[in-house]
Design a protein around this motif. Sequence first.
Motif, short mmCIF file in Angstrom:
data_model
loop_
_atom_site.label_atom_id
_atom_site.label_comp_id
_atom_site.label_asym_id
_atom_site.label_seq_id
_atom_site.Cartn_x
_atom_site.Cartn_y
_atom_site.Cartn_z
N LEU A 1 0.83 -1.20 0.00
CA LEU A 1 0.00 0.00 0.00
C LEU A 1 0.87 1.26 0.00
O LEU A 1 1.76 1.40 0.84
CB LEU A 1 -0.92 0.02 1.22
CG LEU A 1 -1.93 -1.12 1.33
CD1 LEU A 1 -2.68 -1.03 2.65
CD2 LEU A 1 -2.88 -1.11 0.15
N GLU B 1 0.71 4.53 1.06
CA GLU B 1 -0.15 5.27 1.95
C GLU B 1 -0.33 6.74 1.53
O GLU B 1 -1.44 7.25 1.55
CB GLU B 1 0.35 5.18 3.38
CG GLU B 1 0.23 3.79 3.95
CD GLU B 1 0.63 3.69 5.41
OE1 GLU B 1 0.80 4.75 6.08
OE2 GLU B 1 0.76 2.56 5.90
N SER B 2 0.73 7.40 1.15
CA SER B 2 0.61 8.82 0.79
C SER B 2 -0.26 9.01 -0.44
O SER B 2 -1.05 9.96 -0.51
CB SER B 2 1.99 9.46 0.58
OG SER B 2 2.66 8.85 -0.50
N GLU C 1 -3.90 8.34 0.60
CA GLU C 1 -4.40 9.53 1.33
C GLU C 1 -4.76 10.63 0.36
O GLU C 1 -5.78 11.31 0.52
CB GLU C 1 -3.35 10.01 2.33
CG GLU C 1 -3.23 9.13 3.54
CD GLU C 1 -2.11 9.57 4.48
OE1 GLU C 1 -1.42 10.57 4.22
OE2 GLU C 1 -1.93 8.87 5.50
N PHE D 1 -4.91 1.69 7.23
CA PHE D 1 -4.19 0.82 6.30
C PHE D 1 -3.97 -0.53 6.96
O PHE D 1 -3.54 -0.62 8.10
CB PHE D 1 -2.84 1.45 5.92
CG PHE D 1 -2.99 2.78 5.26
CD1 PHE D 1 -3.36 2.88 3.93
CD2 PHE D 1 -2.78 3.95 5.98
CE1 PHE D 1 -3.51 4.11 3.32
CE2 PHE D 1 -2.94 5.19 5.38
CZ PHE D 1 -3.31 5.26 4.05
N HIS E 1 -1.94 -3.76 6.20
CA HIS E 1 -0.89 -4.37 5.38
C HIS E 1 -0.93 -5.88 5.56
O HIS E 1 -0.88 -6.40 6.67
CB HIS E 1 0.48 -3.83 5.77
CG HIS E 1 0.62 -2.37 5.54
ND1 HIS E 1 0.99 -1.84 4.32
CD2 HIS E 1 0.39 -1.29 6.36
CE1 HIS E 1 1.00 -0.52 4.40
NE2 HIS E 1 0.65 -0.16 5.62
#
Length: 141
Positions: free
Chosen positions: A103, A105-106, A109, A138, A140
Amino acid sequence: MTQHQVTTDWKGNMQFESNNPSGETLLMNAGPENGGVGEGLRPKALMLASLAGCSGLDVASLIEKMKLAVDDFKIETTADLTDEHPKIYQNVRVVYHFYGKNLEESKLEKAVNLSVEKYCGVMEMFRKFATVAIEIQFHHA
């Protein structure tokens, strides 16, 4: 200006059927505590589903455009009703859950924020009458 039209037909007792511009239909009914038999969806809960669906479609499109590796995602919406009639949603919490091994994440988002702040018209409508809180989780694999 684009216009949407939905026709809602009374099916007897506390049940209604609504069409959709897609041609699909859905049933709505009050719960037993309000004279219904519980078959069909509740109108206020449909509003929460519309909120999640609107934002979810945005995010799914952005996941595809950004070529992100997401195994699955879901959106949980929770809302508090006011105590007085007409009972309306006062506080709404929208939690985005992303599942996967890699993933980013940024970028996820960013996808959520674009939906929440720019694209999702249902989100903007909700902001007219409720406080909306957003959370991203998140998971994982």
